[in-house]
Design a protein around this motif. Structure first.
Motif, PDB file in Angstrom:
ATOM      1  N   VAL A  48      40.472  32.143  49.045  1.00 22.94           N
ATOM      2  CA  VAL A  48      40.547  32.026  47.591  1.00 22.94           C
ATOM      3  C   VAL A  48      41.277  33.225  46.986  1.00 22.94           C
ATOM      4  CG1 VAL A  48      39.240  31.889  45.442  1.00 22.94           C
ATOM      5  CG2 VAL A  48      38.422  30.669  47.481  1.00 22.94           C
ATOM      6  N   ALA A  49      40.793  34.434  47.303  1.00 22.22           N
ATOM      7  CA  ALA A  49      41.384  35.627  46.693  1.00 22.22           C
ATOM      8  C   ALA A  49      41.003  36.857  47.501  1.00 22.22           C
ATOM      9  CB  ALA A  49      40.903  35.779  45.253  1.00 22.22           C
ATOM     10  N   ALA A  50      41.829  37.894  47.386  1.00 22.04           N
ATOM     11  CA  ALA A  50      41.544  39.156  48.070  1.00 22.04           C
ATOM     12  C   ALA A  50      42.016  40.330  47.232  1.00 22.04           C
ATOM     13  CB  ALA A  50      42.213  39.186  49.438  1.00 22.04           C
ATOM     14  N   VAL A  51      41.401  41.474  47.468  1.00 21.14           N
ATOM     15  CA  VAL A  51      41.748  42.686  46.719  1.00 21.14           C
ATOM     16  C   VAL A  51      41.710  43.871  47.677  1.00 21.14           C
ATOM     17  CG1 VAL A  51      39.347  43.036  45.995  1.00 21.14           C
ATOM     18  CG2 VAL A  51      41.195  44.052  44.659  1.00 21.14           C
ATOM     19  N   ASN A  52      42.592  44.834  47.447  1.00 20.56           N
ATOM     20  CA  ASN A  52      42.598  45.998  48.324  1.00 20.56           C
ATOM     21  C   ASN A  52      41.511  46.986  47.903  1.00 20.56           C
ATOM     22  OD1 ASN A  52      43.807  47.111  46.016  1.00 20.56           O
ATOM     23  ND2 ASN A  52      44.986  48.558  47.265  1.00 20.56           N
ATOM     24  N   TRP A  53      41.450  48.121  48.573  1.00 20.34           N
ATOM     25  CA  TRP A  53      40.314  49.041  48.432  1.00 20.34           C
ATOM     26  C   TRP A  53      40.119  49.562  47.020  1.00 20.34           C
ATOM     27  CZ3 TRP A  53      40.764  54.241  47.062  1.00 20.34           C
ATOM     28  CH2 TRP A  53      42.072  54.716  47.004  1.00 20.34           C
ATOM     29  N   ASN A  54      41.181  49.764  46.273  1.00 12.40           N
ATOM     30  CA  ASN A  54      41.017  50.353  44.936  1.00 12.40           C
ATOM     31  C   ASN A  54      41.297  49.364  43.818  1.00 12.40           C
ATOM     32  OD1 ASN A  54      43.779  50.067  44.982  1.00 12.40           O
ATOM     33  ND2 ASN A  54      44.251  52.201  44.569  1.00 12.40           N
ATOM     34  N   ALA A  61      45.042  32.512  46.017  1.00 11.56           N
ATOM     35  CA  ALA A  61      45.525  31.267  46.598  1.00 11.56           C
ATOM     36  C   ALA A  61      46.244  30.429  45.544  1.00 11.56           C
ATOM     37  CB  ALA A  61      44.360  30.485  47.182  1.00 11.56           C
ATOM     38  N   ASN A  62      47.269  29.723  45.968  1.00 17.18           N
ATOM     39  CA  ASN A  62      48.042  28.903  45.030  1.00 17.18           C
ATOM     40  C   ASN A  62      47.179  27.864  44.331  1.00 17.18           C
ATOM     41  OD1 ASN A  62      50.477  30.203  45.507  1.00 17.18           O
ATOM     42  ND2 ASN A  62      51.033  28.849  47.184  1.00 17.18           N
ATOM     43  N   SER A  63      46.166  27.376  45.037  1.00 20.77           N
ATOM     44  CA  SER A  63      45.328  26.309  44.481  1.00 20.77           C
ATOM     45  C   SER A  63      44.505  26.772  43.271  1.00 20.77           C
ATOM     46  CB  SER A  63      44.389  25.768  45.556  1.00 20.77           C
ATOM     47  OG  SER A  63      43.577  26.810  46.074  1.00 20.77           O
ATOM     48  N   VAL A  64      44.323  28.083  43.125  1.00 23.80           N
ATOM     49  CA  VAL A  64      43.507  28.599  42.015  1.00 23.80           C
ATOM     50  C   VAL A  64      44.266  29.597  41.149  1.00 23.80           C
ATOM     51  CG1 VAL A  64      41.404  28.227  43.342  1.00 23.80           C
ATOM     52  CG2 VAL A  64      42.498  30.489  43.353  1.00 23.80           C
ATOM     53  N   LYS A  65      45.511  29.827  41.466  1.00 27.61           N
ATOM     54  CA  LYS A  65      46.310  30.808  40.718  1.00 27.61           C
ATOM     55  C   LYS A  65      46.407  30.397  39.249  1.00 27.61           C
ATOM     56  CE  LYS A  65      49.409  32.706  43.134  1.00 27.61           C
ATOM     57  NZ  LYS A  65      50.604  32.972  43.966  1.00 27.61           N
ATOM     58  N   GLY A  66      46.227  31.385  38.393  1.00 24.63           N
ATOM     59  CA  GLY A  66      46.263  31.120  36.957  1.00 24.63           C
ATOM     60  C   GLY A  66      44.903  30.743  36.391  1.00 24.63           C
ATOM     61  N   ARG A  67      43.934  30.470  37.260  1.00 21.58           N
ATOM     62  CA  ARG A  67      42.589  30.102  36.820  1.00 21.58           C
ATOM     63  C   ARG A  67      41.535  31.101  37.303  1.00 21.58           C
ATOM     64  NH1 ARG A  67      40.331  25.617  38.708  1.00 21.58           N
ATOM     65  NH2 ARG A  67      41.516  25.542  40.653  1.00 21.58           N
ATOM     66  N   PHE A  68      41.727  31.661  38.476  1.00 22.94           N
ATOM     67  CA  PHE A  68      40.762  32.593  39.062  1.00 22.94           C
ATOM     68  C   PHE A  68      41.334  34.007  39.062  1.00 22.94           C
ATOM     69  CE2 PHE A  68      38.347  29.515  42.109  1.00 22.94           C
ATOM     70  CZ  PHE A  68      38.160  28.626  41.064  1.00 22.94           C
ATOM     71  N   GLY A 104      43.917  40.924  52.618  1.00 23.96           N
ATOM     72  CA  GLY A 104      44.790  39.775  52.766  1.00 23.96           C
ATOM     73  C   GLY A 104      44.037  38.476  52.900  1.00 23.96           C
ATOM     74  N   SER A 105      44.721  37.433  53.327  1.00 22.42           N
ATOM     75  CA  SER A 105      44.174  36.078  53.316  1.00 22.42           C
ATOM     76  C   SER A 105      43.737  35.555  54.674  1.00 22.42           C
ATOM     77  CB  SER A 105      45.216  35.130  52.731  1.00 22.42           C
ATOM     78  OG  SER A 105      46.367  35.122  53.544  1.00 22.42           O
TER      79      SER A 105
END
Length: 123
Positions: A48-54, A61-68, A104-105
């Motif tokens: 769905v989504a990922a974020v780095n350490w800071n 993910a393209n399926s939720v981009k713009g919404r999540f 990452g994904s």
């Protein structure tokens, strides 16, 4: 390993919003990459989504981009997933996950998982 506990799931109507939270134990949370995956009945676990350490880098993910939107607060050892304009196809168990290095994904690169929180989108 870090311990992860998700919350914030529930039943919501199409077009509604939810905010998922994940609280992590351990003093090294701020160095971990974090992510959200989901799994619907009969389907494989999906990124769905990922974020780095800071929090400076994210991938959605393209399926939720713009919404999540994914975010984190290292002062609270917390990870968030803001979900807007929810659709029935978003119905799934949502899992919080962490990795010691990078971000990452790729599912196989994460090493700690929460128990999941159910999100149901239905009228």
């Amino acid at each position: 390993q870090v311990q992860l506990v998700e919350s914030g799931g529930g039943l919501v109507q199409p077009g509604g919003s939810l905010r998922l939270s994940c609280v992590a134990s351990g003093r090294t949370f701020s160095s971990y990459g974090m992510g959200w995956f989901r799994q619907a009945p009969g389907k494989e676990r999906e990124f769905v989504a990922a974020v780095n350490w800071n929090g400076g880098n994210t991938v959605i993910a393209n399926s939720v981009k713009g919404r999540f939107t994914i975010s984190r607060d290292n002062t609270k050892n917390a990870l968030y997933l803001q979900m807007n304009n929810l659709k029935p196809g978003d119905t799934a168990i949502y899992y919080c996950t962490s990795r010691r290095t990078g971000w990452g994904s790729r599912y196989t690169e994460y090493d700690s998982w929460g128990q999941g929180t159910q999100v149901t989108v239905s009228s």
